[in-house]
Design an enzyme around this catalytic site. Sequence first.
Site, PDB file in Angstrom:
ATOM      1  N   CYS A   1      -6.641   0.833   2.737  1.00  0.00           N
ATOM      2  CA  CYS A   1      -7.634   1.920   2.728  1.00  0.00           C
ATOM      3  C   CYS A   1      -7.469   2.850   1.531  1.00  0.00           C
ATOM      4  O   CYS A   1      -8.404   3.582   1.183  1.00  0.00           O
ATOM      5  CB  CYS A   1      -7.547   2.729   4.011  1.00  0.00           C
ATOM      6  SG  CYS A   1      -8.089   1.816   5.446  1.00  0.00           S
TER       7      CYS A   1
ATOM      8  N   GLU B   1       0.865  -1.188   0.000  1.00  0.00           N
ATOM      9  CA  GLU B   1       0.000   0.000   0.000  1.00  0.00           C
ATOM     10  C   GLU B   1       0.897   1.232   0.000  1.00  0.00           C
ATOM     11  O   GLU B   1       1.949   1.260   0.652  1.00  0.00           O
ATOM     12  CB  GLU B   1      -0.905   0.021   1.233  1.00  0.00           C
ATOM     13  CG  GLU B   1      -1.717   1.316   1.313  1.00  0.00           C
ATOM     14  CD  GLU B   1      -2.890   1.268   2.285  1.00  0.00           C
ATOM     15  OE1 GLU B   1      -2.873   0.431   3.196  1.00  0.00           O
ATOM     16  OE2 GLU B   1      -3.799   2.096   2.116  1.00  0.00           O
TER      17      GLU B   1
ATOM     18  N   ASN C   1     -12.045  -3.282   0.318  1.00  0.00           N
ATOM     19  CA  ASN C   1     -10.961  -3.580   1.253  1.00  0.00           C
ATOM     20  C   ASN C   1     -11.506  -3.976   2.622  1.00  0.00           C
ATOM     21  O   ASN C   1     -11.845  -5.114   2.854  1.00  0.00           O
ATOM     22  CB  ASN C   1     -10.032  -2.370   1.373  1.00  0.00           C
ATOM     23  CG  ASN C   1      -8.993  -2.532   2.465  1.00  0.00           C
ATOM     24  OD1 ASN C   1      -8.401  -3.601   2.591  1.00  0.00           O
ATOM     25  ND2 ASN C   1      -8.794  -1.521   3.287  1.00  0.00           N
ATOM     26  N   GLU C   2     -11.683  -2.975   3.483  1.00  0.00           N
ATOM     27  CA  GLU C   2     -12.047  -3.271   4.877  1.00  0.00           C
ATOM     28  C   GLU C   2     -13.488  -2.850   5.121  1.00  0.00           C
ATOM     29  O   GLU C   2     -13.782  -2.163   6.089  1.00  0.00           O
ATOM     30  CB  GLU C   2     -11.105  -2.473   5.769  1.00  0.00           C
ATOM     31  CG  GLU C   2     -10.531  -3.237   6.897  1.00  0.00           C
ATOM     32  CD  GLU C   2      -9.468  -2.463   7.639  1.00  0.00           C
ATOM     33  OE1 GLU C   2      -9.619  -1.241   7.840  1.00  0.00           O
ATOM     34  OE2 GLU C   2      -8.468  -3.081   8.020  1.00  0.00           O
TER      35      GLU C   2
HETATM   36  O1  AHR Z   1      -2.167  -1.331   6.753  1.00  0.00           O
HETATM   37  C1  AHR Z   1      -2.648  -0.070   7.074  1.00  0.00           C
HETATM   38  C2  AHR Z   1      -4.167   0.009   7.013  1.00  0.00           C
HETATM   39  O2  AHR Z   1      -4.740  -0.841   7.951  1.00  0.00           O
HETATM   40  C3  AHR Z   1      -4.788  -0.438   5.730  1.00  0.00           C
HETATM   41  O3  AHR Z   1      -4.804   0.561   4.786  1.00  0.00           O
HETATM   42  C4  AHR Z   1      -6.176  -0.790   6.115  1.00  0.00           C
HETATM   43  O4  AHR Z   1      -6.738  -1.765   5.286  1.00  0.00           O
HETATM   44  C5  AHR Z   1      -6.044  -1.204   7.557  1.00  0.00           C
HETATM   45  O5  AHR Z   1      -6.947  -0.545   8.347  1.00  0.00           O
END
Ligand code: AHR
Length: 661
Positions: A248, A49, A379-380
Amino acid sequence: MKSNFITKITLCGLLLNGIYSHAQQTTLEVNTSKTITKIQPTMYGIFFEDINFAADGGLYAEMVKNRSFEFAMPFMGWSQPNSNTHSLNANSGIATPVRTSQNSNNPDFCRILINDDKGYHIINEGFRGMGIKKDAKYNLSLKAANHNNAIKKIILQLIDKDKKVLGETVITPSSTDWKDYSSQIIATATEAKAQLKITFEGTGTIDLDMISLFPEETWNNRKNGLRKDIVQLLYDLKPGFLRFPGGCIVEGRTLENRYQWKKTVGAVENRETMINRWNLEFKNRQVPDYFQSFGLGFFEYFQLSEDVGAEPLPILSCGMACQYNSGELVPINELDPYVQDALDLIEFANGAETTEWGKLRANMGHPKPFNLKYIGVGNEQWGPEYIERYKVFAAAIKSKYPNMIIVSGSGPSPDGAFFDYGMQELKKLNADIVDEHYYKNPEWFKENATRYDNYDRKGPKIFAGEYAAHPKGVEDGLKENNWLSALSESAFMTGLERNADVVHLTSYAPLMAHVDAFQWAPDMIWFDNLNSFGTANYYVQKLFSNNKGTDVLAITKDGKPLTGQNELYATAAKDVVKKELILKLVNTSGKAQDVTINLSENNVNAKGKLIILTNQNLEEYNTIAEPTKIIPTERDYKMSGKKSVLNLPAYSFTILKLKMK
Ligand code: AHR
């Protein structure tokens, strides 16, 4: 942290090379012939990321920050020390940002009026400086439009903090229209915090854009490519997959700010710069100069996957912005463009050159397909809104690409109402693989070595997609990558491997951090502008990945898997290709322990190898200055028959490898 461990020690259970008698015995039975389950080639992968300056300022080797003047403040990263920018009567020159409507993706450029060419200059500060190495070559390029051909020369110099010149080149701007120029600078010294100074000969006006500087030496020597030292660290992991672009960052703080892969492919100068979502996310670690140039875009991610031998695993926005931020939703009846992005991405990766997106891939230099097998939806995300959107994506993807494996999400926590709801719904939908995230303390990781032992074998496969042990009470960047965190991860990972029938992909997160510009710690790899190194956590990942084997075998104490008895954890595997037996043993106690290894058959060679990762101080960690404080060491080991005693040092992760007959 340390005292926690020490209070747990049961002295009666110790055997130190025979010094202490009457020690508690740990005998491990290893069934060397019966495969319990296969280990997926994808088991240990990488999560990438663009957080902590991982892309711009990190892996992407560009050294000029805000090269195309597209940041929200067009001169951020640039200075013009001896100009008065607020006066028409500037003493020697003045730079003005110009915004044209002729290029909507790259509208800003810099117009410079030079009144007196003896002193005026502009300086780019780089990403917390520019790392240059003596005698190394740096490729410079820029676009210029020289009004009336008034400017005779552009002089580009690398300078140190005392303004000493450490290499230079000269460009002669020969056109009144926009034209590309390139040249090279050879550094005369090594400097971690160099800057790029640009001066002019002649008086008049010149426009500049895309001022770029890259080391000539990059990974695979690709022009304007990736940092060789960092990719080497990734390559050495032998990763099973590469997940990109996050995290994120996929979702964005708002939908507007989400990651849109189509804006990251094609000519670099036409990739629209965007604020990085981590820019102002954390009050205590704000980085207003954090933007995404997308020089590292989706083509480059696919190429990197191929380079390091990993399956590409792109994750796309599912029409939900980060639920920790705005949580904006795309109405279901307006989701089509998002779904289309997913379908088009599959075409970009796998489609024939005759298709619209396959053609773009070919034009970018990769006629052969990238052979994409996995795609992530969101993603989350959590809640019914996610499930609703997942269904739309899954239906569209599977109807066009039935073999595509879809990765879905279970939210930000590995338990609780959101997690339970997500899992339950995804099970009902026969989801392929569900992504779980856990950033927890080291105790949690040890306690959860059994997490997957009772998972539903008929449910979705699991992607342990983001995890890292966060030591309690340590909030100090690199110190968070201490040996305690890494050791507890190794204990936990024995549970991942033992359950390889359910767990198909795993990755530590985040992957990288710039020591001068990070937002989030701990991280697996740290770097500055000259160096990079692996943390203890990196070496745990590397040891698991490089020694994963192909088949899980049983390793038990009193008929049960070793999941913390006597503070010991273990997993066993064989590699049917390399014909090896591989035992992974973790001792989280503060005392050395002897374990008796009892093989079910005498089917190994006596001579083997021990790989040991250990440190007697749980608070120890690697640094740029001392990157090898915690690294694996190797030594020979000799089995005496099929039963042999193995000494496990205090606080250690040990791998025993034996060739199988
Ligand atoms: O790894 C950092 C962040 O942690 C990522 O962007 C997210 O998916 C998680 O909350």
